[in-house]
Design an enzyme around this catalytic site. Structure first.
Site, mmCIF file in Angstrom:
data_model
loop_
_atom_site.group_PDB
_atom_site.id
_atom_site.type_symbol
_atom_site.label_atom_id
_atom_site.label_comp_id
_atom_site.label_asym_id
_atom_site.label_seq_id
_atom_site.Cartn_x
_atom_site.Cartn_y
_atom_site.Cartn_z
ATOM 1 N N LYS A 1 0.852 -1.201 0.000
ATOM 2 C CA LYS A 1 0.000 0.000 0.000
ATOM 3 C C LYS A 1 0.884 1.246 0.000
ATOM 4 O O LYS A 1 2.005 1.205 0.506
ATOM 5 C CB LYS A 1 -0.833 0.028 1.291
ATOM 6 C CG LYS A 1 -1.986 -0.935 1.349
ATOM 7 C CD LYS A 1 -2.773 -0.737 2.642
ATOM 8 C CE LYS A 1 -3.904 -1.728 2.761
ATOM 9 N NZ LYS A 1 -4.946 -1.594 1.740
ATOM 10 N N ARG B 1 -10.082 -11.551 2.107
ATOM 11 C CA ARG B 1 -10.866 -12.643 1.529
ATOM 12 C C ARG B 1 -10.087 -13.951 1.533
ATOM 13 O O ARG B 1 -10.683 -15.026 1.548
ATOM 14 C CB ARG B 1 -11.342 -12.257 0.125
ATOM 15 C CG ARG B 1 -10.225 -11.986 -0.853
ATOM 16 C CD ARG B 1 -10.711 -11.274 -2.103
ATOM 17 N NE ARG B 1 -10.977 -9.855 -1.857
ATOM 18 C CZ ARG B 1 -11.421 -9.002 -2.785
ATOM 19 N NH1 ARG B 1 -11.665 -9.426 -4.002
ATOM 20 N NH2 ARG B 1 -11.621 -7.737 -2.482
HETATM 21 N N1 BES Z 1 -8.117 -3.672 4.545
HETATM 22 C C1 BES Z 1 -8.331 -3.271 3.204
HETATM 23 C C2 BES Z 1 -9.673 -2.580 2.999
HETATM 24 C C3 BES Z 1 -9.871 -1.266 3.726
HETATM 25 C C4 BES Z 1 -9.657 -0.075 3.072
HETATM 26 C C5 BES Z 1 -10.317 -1.242 5.026
HETATM 27 C C6 BES Z 1 -9.857 1.120 3.724
HETATM 28 C C7 BES Z 1 -10.510 -0.042 5.682
HETATM 29 C C8 BES Z 1 -10.292 1.147 5.031
HETATM 30 C C9 BES Z 1 -8.298 -4.486 2.280
HETATM 31 O O1 BES Z 1 -7.481 -5.517 2.683
HETATM 32 C C10 BES Z 1 -7.763 -4.015 0.972
HETATM 33 O O2 BES Z 1 -6.623 -3.661 0.920
HETATM 34 N N2 BES Z 1 -8.618 -4.039 -0.030
HETATM 35 C C11 BES Z 1 -8.251 -3.634 -1.335
HETATM 36 C C12 BES Z 1 -8.693 -4.735 -2.257
HETATM 37 C C13 BES Z 1 -8.114 -4.672 -3.625
HETATM 38 C C14 BES Z 1 -6.641 -4.927 -3.602
HETATM 39 C C15 BES Z 1 -8.814 -5.686 -4.499
HETATM 40 C C16 BES Z 1 -8.933 -2.317 -1.618
HETATM 41 O O3 BES Z 1 -9.999 -2.066 -1.035
HETATM 42 O O4 BES Z 1 -8.416 -1.523 -2.390
HETATM 43 MN MN MN Z 2 -5.487 -5.306 2.019
#
Ligand code: BES
Ligand code: MN
Ligand code: ZN
Length: 489
Positions: free
Chosen positions: A263, A337
């Site tokens: 990230k 997931r």
């Molecule tokens: N933990 C994040 C989702 C999230 C985002 C929670 C903001 C709380 C606040 C999750 O693991 C994630 O990174 N999701 C990605 C998925 C993508 C890579 C398909 C996302 O939401 O961008």
């Molecule tokens: Mn994530």
């Protein structure tokens, strides 16, 4: 920790530092003092409305006016909290207003609440309003929560019920607020075991060896990048005479860096809250056990730290989940997931009557619904149930569809299912998560997926929320379990 009490004294008789009453707004910008506070009004010579109007307090919802108490009130100060128009008052208005009033008393020792309306809502607001997370503050603060909050005119039953409910909320909030260096998966597992032990609940923790033996490939893949290995924790609540069985499943990523699909640094600190689903599910089973609800409940939480390292999983990997299905990994940041594929599979093996999973799963849920509404997916009756009960608890949710086109994008050419849409298409981002999870839930099982990426934490104080963990949706999960019980009888 604040003690929650009840008493039958009238507001003017409460010998406390602060007594809180409510006031309604009116069309004339002058607040309306409820009949139930006439004793307090009398101490102001019947002029309390006028006094409040003078200082600009109109009774708007969740506004607080602070007044020195005149002779005739046993308390030292009077706080008047606005409830808005009387016709619009519902349980959520009460919870928010009472909590806002209680938060305004921090630094005072004893508080009494004399707000009319639904007893449980008033007591819930009073209890939630006392929350403060100061585990990592070494200075003596002056705005500490009161030693006691006495809810006037309520009963012992309501107070003990509310204490049971908010204990679960507070546990979930505390865990979310705990920094990731103090809550890595093995530590979190130990904390959950301790909390379950306290209530005499059976707990089982699978460590890395046990996860390997059990074929928990999704959890091992995500947890493999961290020196603090993954865990799968199960809490079993089995009261006498229970018939139905409800399964709760939670995402417990103690920190989400994104892994190899790293990230950006901006905002990454928030990802200490990526275990909010697990915290809520454990909080809920703790509340359910305290309430002694006659229904079997099993909470299954998958705990892992998503880190980039030489042992981390990679985009392009194929991973086999507990139920035998193969997953084509496209982005290691879609780790929630992955761990849920195992936790859902394991939870379904118990053959529960219904399954609810809770996860901070997708940023897409926040984009589509904002920060205070959870996204719901699953079987229609269960998403409708969660949405209806969430409206009652103030934990709002919205049911989302399973569109064919998004499903189609999740087909993999080399594995049973693709972790994300092929080509990382962003179409229906939140829906992709729910569609993926459906592969690990038996088709006939009543199921709801609660994506709490938005409401798991709050960036500011609001009503009964403070900055940080909200404990969302613990009270809704308890309501769901109670709804199953009500259906049964
Ligand atoms: N933990 C994040 C989702 C999230 C985002 C929670 C903001 C709380 C606040 C999750 O693991 C994630 O990174 N999701 C990605 C998925 C993508 C890579 C398909 C996302 O939401 O961008
Ligand atoms: Mn994530
Ligand atoms: Zn995550």
């Amino acid at each position: 920790m604040t003690e929650l009490r009840f008493d039958s004294a009238a507001a003017q008789e409460a010998a406390v530092d602060v007594v809180i009453i409510g006031a309604y707004s009116s069309d004339e910008s002058v607040p309306v003092i409820p009949e139930s506070a006439s004793g307090v009004n009398a101490a102001f010579g019947g002029e309390l409305s006028a006094r409040l109007a003078e200082i600009g307090h109109e009774g708007s919802a969740s506004t607080v006016a602070k007044l020195p108490a005149p002779d005739g009130l046993a308390a030292n100060s009077l706080f008047v909290v606005g409830l808005g128009a009387q016709d619009d008052v519902d349980t959520e208005v009460l919870r928010r207003a009472v909590a806002t009033g209680v938060r305004a008393t921090f630094g005072r020792d004893t508080v009494a609440v004399a707000v009319e309306g639904d007893d449980e809502a008033v007591a819930t607001g009073a209890s939630l309003g006392t929350y403060k997370f100061d585990d990592f503050k070494t200075d003596e603060a002056d705005d500490v929560p009161p030693q006691s909050v006495t809810v006037l005119g309520t009963t012992a039953e309501v107070v003990s019920r509310v204490e049971a409910l908010t204990a679960g909320v507070f546990a979930a909030r505390d865990w979310l607020n705990t920094p990731a260096n103090y809550l890595r998966p093995p530590m979190f597992a130990t904390e959950i075991e301790r909390a379950a032990d306290e209530l005499g609940l059976e707990v089982e923790t699978l460590d890395v060896e046990a996860l390997k033996t059990g074929g928990y490939g999704g959890t091992l893949a995500v947890g493999g990048g961290s020196e603090a290995g993954p865990r799968l924790v199960r809490i079993m609540y089995r009261p006498d005479g229970a018939d139905k069985h409800i399964a709760l499943v939670g995402k417990g990523i103690t920190f989400d860096t994104g892994g190899i699909s790293l990230k950006p640094p901006q905002g990454m600190w928030d990802m200490k809250g990526d275990m909010g689903g697990a915290g809520a599910v454990v909080g809920a089973i703790l509340s359910i056990a305290r309430l002694g609800l006659p229904i079997n409940v099993t909470a299954t939480v998958a705990l892992a730290e998503n880190m980039p390292s030489g042992s981390a999983y990679r985009p392009g990997d194929v991973v086999t989940a507990r139920n035998g299905k193969t997953i084509e990994v496209l982005n290691t940041d879609a780790e929630g997931r992955m761990v849920l594929s195992d936790a859902l599979s394991r939870a379904a093996e118990d053959e529960p009557d219904a399954l609810y999973d809770v996860a901070t799963l997708t940023g897409g849920a926040v984009i589509s619904l904002g920060a205070r509404t959870m996204g719901l997916m699953g079987t229609p009756a269960e998403t409708a149930r969660v949405q209806r009960l969430g409206d009652e608890t103030g934990e709002r949710g919205w049911a989302m569809p399973f569109p064919e086109d998004v499903k189609k994008n999740m087909e993999s050419s080399i594995a049973d299912v693709s972790q994300c849409a092929q080509g990382m298409k962003r179409d229906g981002h939140m829906l992709q998560g729910g569609i993926f999870l459906s592969h690990f839930v038996p088709e006939a099982l009543p199921w709801a997926h609660l994506d709490i990426a938005g409401p798991a934490d709050s960036d500011s104080a609001f009503g009964y929320l403070v900055k940080g963990g909200t404990g969302f949706p613990v009270r809704t999960l308890v309501a769901v379990v109670e709804d199953w019980l009500a259906e049964q009888s």
